[in-house]
Design a protein around this motif. Structure first.
Motif, short mmCIF file in Angstrom:
data_model
loop_
_atom_site.label_atom_id
_atom_site.label_comp_id
_atom_site.label_asym_id
_atom_site.label_seq_id
_atom_site.Cartn_x
_atom_site.Cartn_y
_atom_site.Cartn_z
N LEU A 1 1.70 5.89 6.34
CA LEU A 1 0.71 6.75 5.68
C LEU A 1 -0.66 6.07 5.80
O LEU A 1 -0.81 4.90 5.44
N LEU A 2 -1.64 6.79 6.30
CA LEU A 2 -3.00 6.26 6.47
C LEU A 2 -3.91 6.88 5.41
O LEU A 2 -3.89 8.09 5.20
N ASP A 3 -4.72 6.04 4.77
CA ASP A 3 -5.64 6.53 3.74
C ASP A 3 -7.02 5.96 4.02
O ASP A 3 -7.23 5.24 4.99
N ASP A 4 -7.98 6.25 3.14
CA ASP A 4 -9.35 5.76 3.35
C ASP A 4 -9.42 4.25 3.13
O ASP A 4 -8.48 3.63 2.61
N ASN A 5 -10.53 3.65 3.54
CA ASN A 5 -10.78 2.22 3.41
C ASN A 5 -9.70 1.38 4.11
O ASN A 5 -9.28 0.34 3.59
N ASP A 6 -9.26 1.83 5.27
CA ASP A 6 -8.27 1.11 6.10
C ASP A 6 -6.98 0.80 5.33
O ASP A 6 -6.34 -0.22 5.56
N LYS A 7 -6.59 1.66 4.43
CA LYS A 7 -5.41 1.45 3.62
C LYS A 7 -4.19 2.04 4.33
O LYS A 7 -4.23 3.17 4.83
N ILE A 8 -3.10 1.25 4.41
CA ILE A 8 -1.87 1.69 5.06
C ILE A 8 -0.72 1.48 4.08
O ILE A 8 -0.60 0.43 3.46
N VAL A 9 0.14 2.49 3.95
CA VAL A 9 1.36 2.38 3.16
C VAL A 9 2.51 2.78 4.07
O VAL A 9 2.44 3.79 4.76
N THR A 10 3.56 1.97 4.09
CA THR A 10 4.70 2.25 4.95
C THR A 10 5.99 2.28 4.13
O THR A 10 6.08 1.64 3.08
N TYR A 11 6.97 3.03 4.64
CA TYR A 11 8.32 2.99 4.07
C TYR A 11 9.31 3.36 5.16
O TYR A 11 8.99 4.06 6.11
N SER A 12 10.53 2.84 5.01
CA SER A 12 11.60 3.11 5.97
C SER A 12 12.56 4.12 5.37
O SER A 12 12.82 4.11 4.18
#
Length: 175
Positions: free
Chosen positions: A72-83
């Motif tokens: 998941l890509l968000d503002d301010n170069d924020k990344i959230v991942t899940y498997s």
């Protein structure tokens, strides 16, 4: 008896037709039609389905949820991942950053884990299926950067999806 003029008989020519060219053309036609019939047969690709484990079925088919990795890509170069799937993840969601020690390292580790899992169930060619979901707040540079990471990590199967579920929006807001 009178001397009658002798009839002049014309010489009969040998009326023989050379069929060599016709035989060559017929063989060429036979080869042509055999080839076109072979090419006209429908070709299909084998569909590999997992033998065991969680199987997720959607409009395009069934996929082993152990192979799914979502970014998941968000503002301010924020990344959230899940498997796996969000409602039953294989591991807790993680926040990450761009770069060699951030998302690239996670992608390599995840792909290695999924390849080992696929080899264990007898499907050694099955790697990770990465779903990239840029939010409306993320910028184009972030998307290009994550696509570069896919190329660097040699991820063959990935998709860009621009629809967020409400749970994913909550996950982005909480991280």
């Amino acid at each position: 008896m009178q001397n009658l003029p002798k009839k002049v008989r014309s010489k009969k020519l040998n009326a023989r037709v050379d069929l060599t060219a016709m035989v060559s053309v017929s063989f060429l036609l036979i080869i042509f039609f055999m080839l076109t019939i072979e090419l006209a047969k429908p070709k299909s690709i084998g569909l590999d389905l997992p033998d065991n484990g969680d199987i997720t079925c959607g409009p395009i088919g069934c996929i082993d949820s152990n192979r799914i990795y979502t970014i998941l890509l968000d503002d301010n170069d924020k990344i959230v991942t899940y498997s796996g799937l969000l409602f039953s993840p294989l591991e807790n969601s993680k926040s990450s950053v761009y770069g060699e020690t951030g998302i690239r390292k996670e992608i390599f580790e995840t792909n290695k884990r999924i390849t080992e899992y696929s080899t264990a169930i007898g499907k050694p060619k099955n790697g990770a299926i990465v779903i990239i979901k840029p939010s409306k707040k993320s910028n184009f540079k972030n998307l290009v950067d994550i696509l570069d990471e896919m190329a660097i990590a040699k991820i063959e199967t990935y998709s860009i999806v621009n629809e967020f579920t409400p749970e994913e929006a909550k996950l982005l807001a909480s991280k």
